[in-house]
Design a protein around this motif. Structure first.
Motif, PDB file in Angstrom:
ATOM      1  N   LEU A 275       3.592 -16.823   8.690  1.00 35.55           N
ATOM      2  CA  LEU A 275       3.423 -15.661   7.815  1.00 35.55           C
ATOM      3  C   LEU A 275       2.007 -15.593   7.259  1.00 35.55           C
ATOM      4  O   LEU A 275       1.421 -14.511   7.129  1.00 35.55           O
ATOM      5  N   GLY A 276       1.449 -16.769   6.941  1.00 42.79           N
ATOM      6  CA  GLY A 276       0.075 -16.796   6.456  1.00 42.79           C
ATOM      7  C   GLY A 276      -0.900 -16.272   7.494  1.00 42.79           C
ATOM      8  O   GLY A 276      -1.843 -15.524   7.171  1.00 42.79           O
TER       9      GLY A 276
ATOM     10  N   LEU B 121      -3.476  -9.002   9.354  1.00 39.48           N
ATOM     11  CA  LEU B 121      -3.386  -7.696   8.695  1.00 39.48           C
ATOM     12  C   LEU B 121      -4.681  -7.368   7.951  1.00 39.48           C
ATOM     13  O   LEU B 121      -5.141  -6.220   7.964  1.00 39.48           O
ATOM     14  N   GLU B 122      -5.264  -8.391   7.301  1.00 40.17           N
ATOM     15  CA  GLU B 122      -6.510  -8.165   6.564  1.00 40.17           C
ATOM     16  C   GLU B 122      -7.653  -7.813   7.510  1.00 40.17           C
ATOM     17  O   GLU B 122      -8.562  -7.049   7.152  1.00 40.17           O
ATOM     18  N   GLU B 123      -7.600  -8.392   8.706  1.00 32.26           N
ATOM     19  CA  GLU B 123      -8.639  -8.076   9.698  1.00 32.26           C
ATOM     20  C   GLU B 123      -8.460  -6.669  10.256  1.00 32.26           C
ATOM     21  O   GLU B 123      -9.434  -5.930  10.452  1.00 32.26           O
TER      22      GLU B 123
ATOM     23  N   ILE C 171      -6.488  -4.106   8.857  1.00 33.61           N
ATOM     24  CA  ILE C 171      -6.434  -3.062   7.827  1.00 33.61           C
ATOM     25  C   ILE C 171      -7.205  -3.572   6.612  1.00 33.61           C
ATOM     26  O   ILE C 171      -6.652  -4.257   5.741  1.00 33.61           O
ATOM     27  N   VAL C 172      -8.454  -3.271   6.563  1.00 37.56           N
ATOM     28  CA  VAL C 172      -9.340  -3.821   5.527  1.00 37.56           C
ATOM     29  C   VAL C 172      -8.857  -3.466   4.130  1.00 37.56           C
ATOM     30  O   VAL C 172      -8.920  -4.271   3.201  1.00 37.56           O
ATOM     31  N   THR C 173      -8.326  -2.247   3.961  1.00 37.78           N
ATOM     32  CA  THR C 173      -7.942  -1.776   2.619  1.00 37.78           C
ATOM     33  C   THR C 173      -6.628  -2.383   2.116  1.00 37.78           C
ATOM     34  O   THR C 173      -6.257  -2.193   0.964  1.00 37.78           O
ATOM     35  N   ILE C 174      -5.936  -3.148   2.981  1.00 41.46           N
ATOM     36  CA  ILE C 174      -4.608  -3.660   2.579  1.00 41.46           C
ATOM     37  C   ILE C 174      -4.698  -4.676   1.437  1.00 41.46           C
ATOM     38  O   ILE C 174      -3.756  -4.864   0.673  1.00 41.46           O
ATOM     39  N   ILE C 175      -5.844  -5.321   1.308  1.00 43.19           N
ATOM     40  CA  ILE C 175      -5.975  -6.350   0.265  1.00 43.19           C
ATOM     41  C   ILE C 175      -5.917  -5.761  -1.140  1.00 43.19           C
ATOM     42  O   ILE C 175      -5.696  -6.478  -2.112  1.00 43.19           O
ATOM     43  N   ASP C 176      -6.084  -4.441  -1.258  1.00 41.56           N
ATOM     44  CA  ASP C 176      -6.012  -3.783  -2.564  1.00 41.56           C
ATOM     45  C   ASP C 176      -4.611  -3.252  -2.873  1.00 41.56           C
ATOM     46  O   ASP C 176      -4.365  -2.762  -3.971  1.00 41.56           O
ATOM     47  N   ASN C 177      -3.709  -3.381  -1.905  1.00 41.97           N
ATOM     48  CA  ASN C 177      -2.346  -2.890  -2.098  1.00 41.97           C
ATOM     49  C   ASN C 177      -1.538  -3.889  -2.942  1.00 41.97           C
ATOM     50  O   ASN C 177      -1.487  -5.076  -2.634  1.00 41.97           O
ATOM     51  N   ASP C 178      -0.914  -3.394  -4.024  1.00 41.02           N
ATOM     52  CA  ASP C 178      -0.182  -4.283  -4.941  1.00 41.02           C
ATOM     53  C   ASP C 178       0.976  -4.995  -4.249  1.00 41.02           C
ATOM     54  O   ASP C 178       1.234  -6.178  -4.503  1.00 41.02           O
TER      55      ASP C 178
ATOM     56  N   LYS D 145       1.513 -11.844  -0.438  1.00 46.54           N
ATOM     57  CA  LYS D 145       0.632 -12.987  -0.166  1.00 46.54           C
ATOM     58  C   LYS D 145       0.829 -14.096  -1.201  1.00 46.54           C
ATOM     59  O   LYS D 145       0.888 -15.278  -0.855  1.00 46.54           O
ATOM     60  N   GLU D 146       0.971 -13.702  -2.457  1.00 45.11           N
ATOM     61  CA  GLU D 146       1.192 -14.691  -3.517  1.00 45.11           C
ATOM     62  C   GLU D 146       2.547 -15.379  -3.339  1.00 45.11           C
ATOM     63  O   GLU D 146       2.684 -16.586  -3.570  1.00 45.11           O
TER      64      GLU D 146
END
Length: 361
Positions: A161-162, A168-170, A172-179, A185-186
């Motif tokens: 999963l990690g 996904l971050e590679e 979809i760059v904007t996904i890291i800002d999605n709550d 991830k947490e």
């Protein structure tokens, strides 16, 4: 005086609660009291026609005869042994046999005095306990195997999963800002940490109370709240945290994680159908304990009806498709294993408050 002594002996012999017998050097029953007759199921006349060898279980006979020989030869003054006899109806009786010898003035052996106590019930209880201990041992071995496989396999899935989150971050760059992605991830990181704690418990020897770790209770409450944040959001549950950030307790990391998480998820699971769930978490102190209070406004528990089965295995008291009666049982064991205890107050239709006593650091 001799007559009085003889009468006293006869009364003691006849009315003694335990079995008393006079046995000849050849093993014949010379005189028996009522308890002996009741124990073996024979009348006095029937016993006088038998020897103790005929009633003794063959696997115990040689040891008994050997002890008698030592007694006759004067190597010992008495002996005591657990042995088996056969009842008249055929079943085995376990007894505690105490034997001494009576000699004449020239030190020649005359007869044996035997005291016989029925210990069949104790033997049965011991066998039952041993059987249960063997079952528990087998179950523990299975649990260890399960824990070993589970921690290995789940860790593999967490690692996978990690890797997916990195892909996904590679892509979809904007996904890291999605709550929602942040929560995902947490949660993966927290799951990996929990598996690490569980694995350390499996590998380590059981901890004693004086070797528990100092843990910040507030951190564990915040972590539990974060781990169920998606569930709380879906159920429109408000969680109010009043735990002081400096409160320290003694515990085991994985256990404290599990304890807090279980009570919070239960509070959400058993919410009232008539209102949005509200959970209040606070602390107080009492002597050597920090008391973690987890209060909800859910369905409540009928304690008068369910008090005895509240923390028992398979004890359920709500009709919910996920109710298994395991969570509270395991949680109570976790709390007690780190030196704590648990109390509860509840009212049907109003809610429940669990008071979790944890050792103060």
């Amino acid at each position: 005086m001799s007559l009085i002594k003889d009468e006293l002996f006869e009364n003691i012999f006849t009315h003694a609660h335990g079995g008393i017998a006079i046995v000849s050097l050849e093993g014949k029953w010379v005189k028996v009291n009522k308890s002996i007759c009741e124990l073996f199921g024979y009348s006095e006349e029937e016993l006088y026609s038998l020897s103790f060898q005929e009633l003794t279980h063959r696997d115990d006979l040689d040891a008994d005869l050997e002890s008698m020989t030592y007694l006759i030869e004067g190597d010992v003054d008495s002996y005591q042994v657990e042995k088996r006899y056969f009842h008249k109806k055929g079943h085995v009786i376990w007894v505690l046999l105490s034997v001494s010898i009576v000699r004449d003035l020239d030190n020649n052996p005359l007869y044996f005095i035997s005291q016989i106590v029925d210990i069949s019930a104790q033997k049965s209880a011991n066998w039952h306990l041993q059987f249960l201990m063997n079952v528990v041992k087998g179950q523990n071995e299975k649990l260890n195997d399960f824990a070993r496989i589970a921690t290995h396999d789940i860790r593999t899935h967490v690692g996978n999963l990690g890797s997916i989150t990195e892909f996904l971050e590679e892509d979809i760059v904007t996904i890291i800002d999605n709550d929602n992605y942040k929560m995902l991830k947490e949660s993966i990181l927290n799951l990996d940490e929990t598996i690490e704690h569980l694995n350390s418990i499996r590998l380590d020897k059981p901890k004693k109370f004086n070797s528990l770790n100092e843990l910040n209770l507030s951190d564990y409450v915040k972590k539990a709240m974060y781990n169920i944040s998606a569930i709380a959001k879906k159920e429109q549950c408000q969680i109010i945290n009043h735990v002081d950030k400096d409160v320290m307790v003694l515990g085991i990391e994985a256990y404290l994680d599990s304890i807090i998480l279980n009570f919070i998820t239960n509070a959400i699971k058993y919410k009232s159908p008539n209102r949005d769930p509200i959970i209040e978490i606070s602390t107080s102190t009492k002597g050597a304990f920090v008391i973690l209070n987890i209060k909800d406004n859910g369905q409540g528990i009928d304690l008068e009806k369910n008090q005895q089965k509240l923390f028992t295995l398979n004890g359920t008291f709500h009709k919910h498709h996920d109710s298994r009666g395991v969570g509270l049982y395991i949680t109570k064991n976790h709390i007690e294993s780190i030196g704590g205890k648990i109390e509860v107050e509840s009212k049907v239709g109003e809610g429940t408050c669990f008071y979790i006593y944890l050792l103060k650091a």
